[in-house]
Design an enzyme around this catalytic site. Structure first.
Site, short mmCIF file in Angstrom:
data_model
loop_
_atom_site.label_atom_id
_atom_site.label_comp_id
_atom_site.label_asym_id
_atom_site.label_seq_id
_atom_site.Cartn_x
_atom_site.Cartn_y
_atom_site.Cartn_z
N HIS A 1 1.88 45.89 22.21
CA HIS A 1 2.89 46.81 21.94
C HIS A 1 4.11 46.31 21.74
CE1 HIS A 1 2.87 47.13 26.40
NE2 HIS A 1 4.27 47.39 26.13
N ASN B 1 6.71 42.14 25.41
CA ASN B 1 6.53 41.49 26.86
C ASN B 1 5.00 41.17 26.68
OD1 ASN B 1 8.93 42.13 27.82
ND2 ASN B 1 8.43 44.36 28.35
N HIS C 1 -7.69 47.43 19.82
CA HIS C 1 -7.19 46.88 21.41
C HIS C 1 -7.21 45.45 21.21
CE1 HIS C 1 -6.79 46.72 25.64
NE2 HIS C 1 -7.08 45.56 25.31
N HIS D 1 8.21 47.30 21.67
CA HIS D 1 9.26 48.00 22.18
C HIS D 1 10.47 48.10 20.87
CE1 HIS D 1 8.19 48.60 26.33
NE2 HIS D 1 7.76 47.34 26.20
N CYS E 1 -5.27 52.74 24.53
CA CYS E 1 -6.64 53.21 23.92
C CYS E 1 -6.65 54.72 23.98
CB CYS E 1 -7.72 52.46 24.22
SG CYS E 1 -7.97 50.89 23.67
N CYS F 1 -8.16 51.64 29.22
CA CYS F 1 -6.99 51.35 28.74
C CYS F 1 -6.07 52.71 28.18
CB CYS F 1 -7.02 50.54 27.57
SG CYS F 1 -5.36 50.13 26.43
N GLY G 1 6.39 40.36 31.83
CA GLY G 1 6.69 41.58 32.39
C GLY G 1 5.97 42.63 31.56
N HIS H 1 -2.28 46.32 26.51
CA HIS H 1 -2.68 46.44 25.05
C HIS H 1 -1.39 46.37 24.43
CE1 HIS H 1 -4.78 49.59 22.11
NE2 HIS H 1 -3.47 48.87 21.35
N ASP I 1 8.63 56.14 24.18
CA ASP I 1 8.48 55.79 25.52
C ASP I 1 8.57 56.68 26.68
OD1 ASP I 1 8.02 52.49 26.66
OD2 ASP I 1 8.65 54.05 28.14
#
Ligand code: AMP
Length: 112
Positions: A98, A85, A44, A100, A5, A2, A91, A96, A28
């Site tokens: 997250h 997402n 995770h 934005h 990770c 991952c 999408g 893992h 990003d």
């Protein structure tokens, strides 16, 4: 394997904006706004549903706190957008969970 990770463990480099015992926040790689930061739980979870079902609430709370902290650090507290997402149909490309955090400009209706 991952990728997030590996980033959490420092095996892959990243530009950290904020971190605490529960989450890290990194820039990003492919920013969609002047500020584009990813808030990533250190533990995770595949996605937000996995986190909701397998967290006692600590990670969910830490994510919200970290989002506010990132907005403060980046100077966008007055206005920003948070996107998660979830799953293939949502999408999600990195499995893992997250979040934005996007800002630094007047955001259009759809940017991600
Ligand atoms: P999502 O499509 O919601 O799963 O978002 C995954 C995000 O991770 C994308 O915006 C990518 O640009 C970003 N990303 C992928 N690899 C990295 C990396 N090594 N460092 C920072 N961001 C990354």
């Amino acid at each position: 394997m991952c990728i997030f990770c590996d980033i959490v463990e420092g095996k892959i480099p990243s530009t950290k904006v904020y971190e605490d015992e529960s989450v890290i926040a990194i820039r990003d790689l492919n920013p969609q706004a002047p500020v584009h930061v990813l808030v990533i739980p250190r533990k995770h979870f595949d996605n937000i549903v996995d986190m909701a079902h397998n967290d006692d609430g600590a990670y969910s709370a830490a994510v919200v706190d970290a989002i506010a902290e990132v907005a403060k650090i980046e100077g966008i507290e007055d206005g920003f957008r948070v996107i998660n997402n979830c799953g293939e149909d949502g999408g999600q490309s990195v499995m893992h969970v997250h979040f934005h955090v996007l800002g630094g400009a007047k955001l259009g209706e759809k940017i991600l």
